[in-house]
Design an enzyme around this catalytic site. Structure first.
Site, mmCIF file in Angstrom:
data_model
loop_
_atom_site.group_PDB
_atom_site.id
_atom_site.type_symbol
_atom_site.label_atom_id
_atom_site.label_comp_id
_atom_site.label_asym_id
_atom_site.label_seq_id
_atom_site.Cartn_x
_atom_site.Cartn_y
_atom_site.Cartn_z
ATOM 1 N N SER A 288 0.951 -1.172 0.023
ATOM 2 C CA SER A 288 -0.181 0.052 0.043
ATOM 3 C C SER A 288 1.022 1.340 0.050
ATOM 4 O O SER A 288 0.478 2.366 -0.320
ATOM 5 C CB SER A 288 -0.844 -0.005 1.279
ATOM 6 O OG SER A 288 -1.501 -1.204 1.428
ATOM 7 N N HIS B 261 -0.796 -2.377 -7.318
ATOM 8 C CA HIS B 261 -1.645 -2.058 -5.870
ATOM 9 C C HIS B 261 -3.095 -1.953 -6.151
ATOM 10 O O HIS B 261 -3.513 -1.161 -6.765
ATOM 11 C CB HIS B 261 -1.028 -0.715 -5.397
ATOM 12 C CG HIS B 261 -1.974 -0.391 -4.211
ATOM 13 N ND1 HIS B 261 -2.245 0.971 -3.925
ATOM 14 C CD2 HIS B 261 -2.304 -0.825 -3.143
ATOM 15 C CE1 HIS B 261 -2.621 1.250 -2.780
ATOM 16 N NE2 HIS B 261 -2.715 -0.086 -2.353
ATOM 17 N N GLU C 12 -3.111 0.447 -9.120
ATOM 18 C CA GLU C 12 -2.044 1.329 -9.310
ATOM 19 C C GLU C 12 -0.878 0.643 -9.666
ATOM 20 O O GLU C 12 -0.532 -0.523 -9.228
ATOM 21 C CB GLU C 12 -1.592 2.047 -8.057
ATOM 22 C CG GLU C 12 -2.510 3.248 -7.661
ATOM 23 C CD GLU C 12 -2.097 3.928 -6.545
ATOM 24 O OE1 GLU C 12 -2.221 5.118 -6.317
ATOM 25 O OE2 GLU C 12 -1.704 3.026 -5.489
ATOM 26 N N ASN D 182 -2.866 6.668 -1.739
ATOM 27 C CA ASN D 182 -2.774 6.621 -0.293
ATOM 28 C C ASN D 182 -2.000 7.910 0.194
ATOM 29 O O ASN D 182 -1.993 8.165 1.301
ATOM 30 C CB ASN D 182 -1.800 5.320 0.440
ATOM 31 C CG ASN D 182 -2.865 4.253 0.536
ATOM 32 O OD1 ASN D 182 -4.073 4.426 0.819
ATOM 33 N ND2 ASN D 182 -2.391 3.043 0.202
#
Ligand code: NAD
Length: 295
Positions: free
Chosen positions: A131, A152, A164, A202
């Site tokens: 992450s 991701h 991602e 994130n």
């Protein structure tokens, strides 16, 4: 430009055999999605119970598809049989794509990635579902960093379209093309992003969680915050519920990476709500206790 648009076509060979390391919330979901879209997968964990949970989740998702008339019983059985749960590392050696989805801990990931790379052919590509941990940092443990990138996914994998794809300093274009092709084959929408702690999503989400923690420190009630975000602001869930879905343990590890990478953006509270819940082993929905109780 931080996020690259995939305007040019990135066709590359698809994996004949995938492997996923970790059969938890994410590894189980990635294995299911790969099998559903026709790429057989070896699902490796160190814990038999995790493998059983991963297989049960896949079975329940497939049964729902069958009940809705979206899949025949024969296809359901075939799809389930194309997920091979294992505790044995050697079983991943035939994979041409491996997605690592073990705990969000840089040391554990570096070890798992290096051990896995040693089993694979030079042609195989390796991707991490981390992450937050920079891909170039994880790549330091590898002999073939050009064959490695981030992949991701978001939770729950079968429902969230975004993936991602993170390009590390040494990742080759060929590796990116192959992982983009695999993500597309899985029915996902890949975006290519540059490398840094938290990548794209994130970097947005964790400062939001930090803001939420500061609100709690200032005396807010998490139930009230969730209610406002859901019922009035219109988001599908508030921050406390979302943290329970993500997993408090995962969020706690990820928050540490983000705080180190972006100290100016993450607030200054030590032992915030996430850390306190983690200390109490309230890991969220995965063990039925987090901000909320699920029993
Ligand atoms: P999880 O705790 O549900 O699962 C982790 C699994 O890894 C467990 O089953 C554990 O037994 C297994 N494991 C630990 N060490 C291992 C090893 N050496 N070899 C094989 N398996 C091993 O965690 P999760 O939520 O699935 O997170 C996994 C990764 O995905 C983390 O890097 C996390 O940051 C990332 N991620 C999580 C979310 C989320 O919402 N939970 C979303 C996107 C990405």
């Amino acid at each position: 430009q931080y996020v690259k648009n995939i305007t040019k076509k990135r066709h590359a060979e698809l994996p004949k055999q995938a492997a996923v390391l970790g059969a938890g919330i994410m590894g189980g979901g990635i294995s299911y999605q790969s099998a559903l879209k026709g790429i057989p997968v070896v699902m490796k964990d160190i814990n038999q119970k995790s493998l059983e949970l991963g297989m049960n989740e896949a079975l329940s998702l497939l049964q729902k598809r069958q009940e809705k008339g979206r899949m025949s019983a024969v296809d359901m059985a075939k799809t389930l049989a194309s997920i091979q749960p294992t505790l044995n590392y050697a079983s991943v050696s035939d994979a041409d794509v491996v997605v690592e989805a073990v705990v969000e801990n840089p040391k554990v990931k570096a070890t798992v990635l290096a051990e896995t790379e040693a089993l694979l052919t030079d042609h195989a590509v390796l991707a991490s579902n981390t992450s937050t941990i920079p891909i170039s940092l994880l790549a330091k443990s590898l002999k073939r960093p050009e064959n490695f990138c981030g992949m991701h996914f978001f939770n729950p994998v079968h429902r969230m379209p975004l993936v991602e794809i993170i390009k590390g300093e040494k990742t080759s274009e060929e590796t990116i093309n192959r992982i983009v092709s695999y993500a597309s084959k899985m029915g996902k929408t890949p975006i290519i992003v540059n490398d840094c702690p938290g990548f794209f999503v994130n970097r947005v989400l964790f400062p939001y969680f930090a803001g939420f923690s500061l609100l709690l420190r200032d005396g807010a009630d998490f139930l009230a915050v969730d209610k406002v975000m859901e019922k009035v602001f219109g988001w599908p869930m508030g921050p406390a519920y979302l943290l329970d879905v993500v997993g408090i343990d995962t969020a706690n590890h990820a928050q540490a990476v983000m705080a180190q990478g972006f100290p100016d953006r993450m607030g200054t509270i030590e032992r915030d709500a996430i850390a306190l819940l983690y200390e109490q082993q309230r890991y969220g929905q995965k063990n039925n206790h987090g901000f909320y109780n699920y029993t």
